[in-house]
Design a protein around this motif. Structure first.
Motif, mmCIF file in Angstrom:
data_model
loop_
_atom_site.group_PDB
_atom_site.id
_atom_site.type_symbol
_atom_site.label_atom_id
_atom_site.label_comp_id
_atom_site.label_asym_id
_atom_site.label_seq_id
_atom_site.Cartn_x
_atom_site.Cartn_y
_atom_site.Cartn_z
ATOM 1 N N TRP A 404 16.651 50.420 39.463
ATOM 2 C CA TRP A 404 16.967 51.660 39.669
ATOM 3 C C TRP A 404 17.535 52.608 40.477
ATOM 4 C CZ3 TRP A 404 12.970 53.319 44.130
ATOM 5 C CH2 TRP A 404 13.012 54.623 43.868
ATOM 6 N N LEU A 405 18.679 51.084 41.471
ATOM 7 C CA LEU A 405 19.556 51.472 42.006
ATOM 8 C C LEU A 405 21.256 51.753 41.198
ATOM 9 C CD1 LEU A 405 20.210 52.259 45.186
ATOM 10 C CD2 LEU A 405 21.283 49.851 44.881
ATOM 11 N N SER A 406 21.343 50.520 40.641
ATOM 12 C CA SER A 406 22.246 50.983 40.334
ATOM 13 C C SER A 406 22.333 51.676 38.932
ATOM 14 C CB SER A 406 22.385 49.585 38.560
ATOM 15 O OG SER A 406 21.315 49.430 37.644
ATOM 16 N N VAL A 407 21.592 52.658 38.768
ATOM 17 C CA VAL A 407 21.696 53.938 37.838
ATOM 18 C C VAL A 407 21.190 54.908 37.917
ATOM 19 C CG1 VAL A 407 19.909 52.793 35.998
ATOM 20 C CG2 VAL A 407 19.136 54.377 37.136
ATOM 21 N N ASN A 408 21.816 55.036 39.541
ATOM 22 C CA ASN A 408 21.419 56.082 40.290
ATOM 23 C C ASN A 408 22.727 55.369 41.428
ATOM 24 O OD1 ASN A 408 18.979 57.841 39.467
ATOM 25 N ND2 ASN A 408 18.040 56.499 41.075
ATOM 26 N N LEU A 409 23.564 54.724 41.204
ATOM 27 C CA LEU A 409 25.314 55.216 41.333
ATOM 28 C C LEU A 409 26.270 55.184 40.195
ATOM 29 C CD1 LEU A 409 25.018 51.399 43.277
ATOM 30 C CD2 LEU A 409 24.570 53.770 44.893
ATOM 31 N N ALA A 410 26.734 56.403 40.267
ATOM 32 C CA ALA A 410 27.442 57.113 38.645
ATOM 33 C C ALA A 410 29.464 56.241 39.844
ATOM 34 C CB ALA A 410 27.937 58.221 39.388
ATOM 35 N N GLY A 411 29.925 56.610 38.576
ATOM 36 C CA GLY A 411 31.158 55.601 38.993
ATOM 37 C C GLY A 411 31.250 54.460 38.592
ATOM 38 N N ASP A 412 31.916 53.694 38.348
ATOM 39 C CA ASP A 412 32.662 52.382 38.112
ATOM 40 C C ASP A 412 32.548 51.696 38.818
ATOM 41 O OD1 ASP A 412 31.538 52.734 35.092
ATOM 42 O OD2 ASP A 412 33.944 51.771 34.120
ATOM 43 N N TYR A 413 32.842 51.283 39.748
ATOM 44 C CA TYR A 413 33.776 50.496 40.780
ATOM 45 C C TYR A 413 33.062 51.080 41.800
ATOM 46 C CZ TYR A 413 38.152 48.995 39.620
ATOM 47 O OH TYR A 413 39.126 48.071 38.362
ATOM 48 N N LYS A 414 32.200 52.409 42.264
ATOM 49 C CA LYS A 414 31.426 52.504 42.850
ATOM 50 C C LYS A 414 29.617 52.320 42.952
ATOM 51 C CE LYS A 414 28.422 55.698 45.467
ATOM 52 N NZ LYS A 414 27.955 56.978 46.267
ATOM 53 N N ARG A 415 29.665 51.935 41.510
ATOM 54 C CA ARG A 415 28.625 51.142 41.013
ATOM 55 C C ARG A 415 28.836 49.455 41.488
ATOM 56 N NH1 ARG A 415 29.144 52.152 36.286
ATOM 57 N NH2 ARG A 415 27.492 54.576 36.234
ATOM 58 N N ALA A 416 29.990 49.191 40.661
ATOM 59 C CA ALA A 416 30.199 47.294 41.244
ATOM 60 C C ALA A 416 29.804 47.086 42.807
ATOM 61 C CB ALA A 416 31.423 47.309 40.518
ATOM 62 N N ALA A 417 30.782 47.913 43.448
ATOM 63 C CA ALA A 417 30.272 47.975 45.366
ATOM 64 C C ALA A 417 29.276 47.680 45.626
ATOM 65 C CB ALA A 417 31.215 48.572 46.105
ATOM 66 N N GLY A 418 28.886 49.464 45.204
ATOM 67 C CA GLY A 418 26.850 49.199 45.610
ATOM 68 C C GLY A 418 25.905 47.961 45.057
ATOM 69 N N MET A 419 26.098 47.938 43.430
ATOM 70 C CA MET A 419 25.667 46.631 43.331
ATOM 71 C C MET A 419 25.532 45.162 44.252
ATOM 72 S SD MET A 419 25.160 47.081 39.475
ATOM 73 C CE MET A 419 23.524 46.138 39.247
ATOM 74 N N ALA A 420 26.912 45.077 44.645
ATOM 75 C CA ALA A 420 27.824 43.965 45.358
ATOM 76 C C ALA A 420 26.621 43.889 45.964
ATOM 77 C CB ALA A 420 28.778 43.417 45.207
ATOM 78 N N ILE A 421 26.940 44.308 47.375
ATOM 79 C CA ILE A 421 26.276 46.031 48.520
ATOM 80 C C ILE A 421 24.973 45.119 49.031
ATOM 81 C CG2 ILE A 421 26.608 46.946 50.248
ATOM 82 C CD1 ILE A 421 29.291 48.182 50.110
ATOM 83 N N HIS A 422 24.472 45.503 48.270
ATOM 84 C CA HIS A 422 22.293 46.309 48.012
ATOM 85 C C HIS A 422 22.495 44.053 47.700
ATOM 86 C CE1 HIS A 422 19.270 47.499 46.543
ATOM 87 N NE2 HIS A 422 19.325 46.936 46.060
ATOM 88 N N ILE A 423 22.564 43.607 45.927
ATOM 89 C CA ILE A 423 22.193 41.730 46.066
ATOM 90 C C ILE A 423 23.096 41.153 47.363
ATOM 91 C CG2 ILE A 423 22.586 40.334 44.835
ATOM 92 C CD1 ILE A 423 22.663 43.055 41.928
ATOM 93 N N GLY A 424 23.874 41.601 47.883
ATOM 94 C CA GLY A 424 24.376 40.347 48.577
ATOM 95 C C GLY A 424 23.740 40.579 50.300
#
Length: 504
Positions: A404-424
């Motif tokens: 749910w969070l990953s599909v609502n983050l646009a842009g490759d690097y923002k998604r990569a960073a956002g998912m890492a923050i969210h999961i980390g």
């Protein structure tokens, strides 16, 4: 945006993405793909991508959680450890695990996944093997710390990797296939521990040591095979035909700049979403949805880690032997895996995330309520049932939350960073949950069950807030005039673009 309008918009997106007359990024027409051909391509990707990813995560979760099996096979007595020291050995894993996830995900974007993922896998396999020969509490603490360092990049890396291959309305089923390896790992952990513990005394080593050594060596072995089973990107995927490759590339690029809305795109716009900019990392660090999502994440992962580390102990405290407790974990995890995959398939079909997340988080809460109400009343079967219900809620909710969070983050690097923050940062829940089930609270473990319930309720509230926030923003953007907005500038805005619509 209403559910009906969202479904219609999604249908328009799917039609647009597969239409023959749409311009591809290289200036050629997108290959005309029928629904049957699309499903064939997705199945081909599933066969070539998911099994290796699932195996990697199975081994990671197995190596992370097998300390719970080793505990009831004599770990504490042999290393002269107290229950509090055991909790600290669990806790120390999560500090480096959280700290190294963001840099690892940015490295994954720069390096080849077929190299980076096996490298970190080899590292944690070596650490896992060495854990089997530690002599004291300090040695166990050190190996658990470095296990956290080595494993940090695997889950956020592979979760992000999946988003590079599959459209966002197809992603949760694949995330669930991948994450169900965690529940299978829980089942395997009990079975393997039951068998390996019989090696007690072989080579002068206790049975719990062989659990670490053999499972660590298995990870090392798979790490040498993994580079041949991981494909770096759709552009270099040899298992796809040229037509199939172009369709996948076109589909993923078409959704990259506006989250799947049926709008024309161009090379400049695509480059803006895939080019590294410090701004994208800053955007992720300041995005409200990531921090609201963290509470939802904790509401799922606190129970997840509490169960993975203490389930054998909880079951043993009900009056079962160690061997029986190991085996009784198996049906719980197998059922959870089946439900996780089935619910993800339905979620993708309905193009909805939050209703399924809320339903399964409610199951988690109900499970712990049953545990609290029945503990100490002489009904171990009811307590076991409560744990069963909670775990069957945990494993479907987790991939839904991440997707749910990953599909609502646009842009490759923002998604990569956002998912890492969210999961980390989200995985700091493991540091908390490691201390929920204390030795002095056995056999009822009321405090542990109550804390898990509290986090779950907070997570449910966060999920509701997140959905309402998305609905409000979508409605506001529906009323905006976007005719004069430059598409390249909109692409730089990512999910903050007026063209972007959040998936509910």
């Amino acid at each position: 945006m209403t559910v009906e309008n969202e479904k219609q918009s999604a249908a328009n997106v799917e039609h647009t993405l597969s239409s023959a007359d749409k311009e591809a990024h290289d200036g050629t027409s997108a290959p005309q793909i029928t629904p049957e051909m699309e499903n064939k391509i997705l199945r081909k990707m599933d066969i070539h991508l998911i099994p290796m990813l699932a195996l990697l995560y199975l081994l990671a979760f197995l190596d992370r959680g097998n300390i719970g099996n080793a505990k009831i096979e004599g770990l504490l007595d042999d290393l002269h450890m107290t229950g509090q020291q055991y909790s600290w050995a669990l806790t120390v894993f999560f500090f480096p695990y959280a700290a190294f996830e963001l840099p690892s995900n940015l490295l994954l974007k720069k390096l080849r996944p077929s190299r980076w993922l096996p490298i970190i896998m080899l590292a944690w396999g070596i650490v896992m093997t060495l854990m089997g020969v530690v002599k004291n509490y300090q040695g166990l603490l050190a190996t658990r710390f470095f296990l956290g360092v080595a494993e940090a990049g695997l889950y956020p890396g592979t979760a992000y990797y999946i988003t590079l291959w599959y459209p966002r309305h197809r992603a949760q089923f694949r995330q669930a296939l991948f994450f169900s390896a965690a529940s299978i790992a829980g089942a395997f952990s009990g079975l393997l521990a039951y068998g390996i513990a019989k090696m007690d005394g072989v080579g002068g080593y206790a049975g719990w040591r062989w659990i670490f050594i053999l499972e660590g060596l298995l990870t090392v072995l798979i790490a040498f095979v993994a580079p041949f089973g991981i494909h770096d990107s759709p552009e270099t995927a040899t298992f796809l035909t040229e037509k199939e490759r172009q369709w996948v590339i076109h589909t993923m690029r078409s959704q990259s700049k506006v989250g799947g809305n049926a709008l024309e795109d161009d090379d400049a716009q695509v480059k803006e979403t895939t080019k590294f900019r410090t701004k994208y990392v800053k955007d992720a660090l300041t995005d409200w949805q990531i921090y609201v999502g963290l509470f939802m994440y904790w509401g799922i992962t606190c129970p997840l880690y509490g169960v993975s580390f203490f389930l054998p102990s909880i079951i043993k405290a009900l009056g079962y032997t160690s061997s029986t407790a190991q085996l009784l974990t198996v049906p719980i995890y197998i059922t959870a895996a089946v439900v996780a995959v089935a619910s993800a398939w339905v979620s993708d079909r309905r193009r909805q995330r939050s209703p399924f997340i809320l339903f399964f988080m409610s199951m988690i809460a109900i499970g712990f309520i049953i545990c609290i109400a029945s503990s100490g009343r002489g009904v171990p079967g009811v307590v076991y049932f409560g744990v069963f219900v909670a775990v069957v809620g945990i494993y479907p909710a987790f991939p839904g939350n991440v997707t749910w969070l990953s599909v609502n983050l646009a842009g490759d690097y923002k998604r990569a960073a956002g998912m890492a923050i969210h999961i980390g940062v989200g995985n700091l829940s493991g540091a908390m949950a490691s201390n929920f089930y204390r030795e002095q609270d056995a056999p009822k473990y009321i405090l542990g069950h109550a804390l898990e319930l509290g986090f779950c309720v907070a997570g449910i509230i966060a999920a509701v807030i997140l959905r309402l926030g998305y609905q409000r923003i979508n409605k506001k953007r529906d009323q905006m005039d976007i005719s004069r907005i430059d598409r390249v500038e909109a692409a730089k805005m990512g999910d903050r673009s007026p063209m972007f619509r959040y998936m509910l």
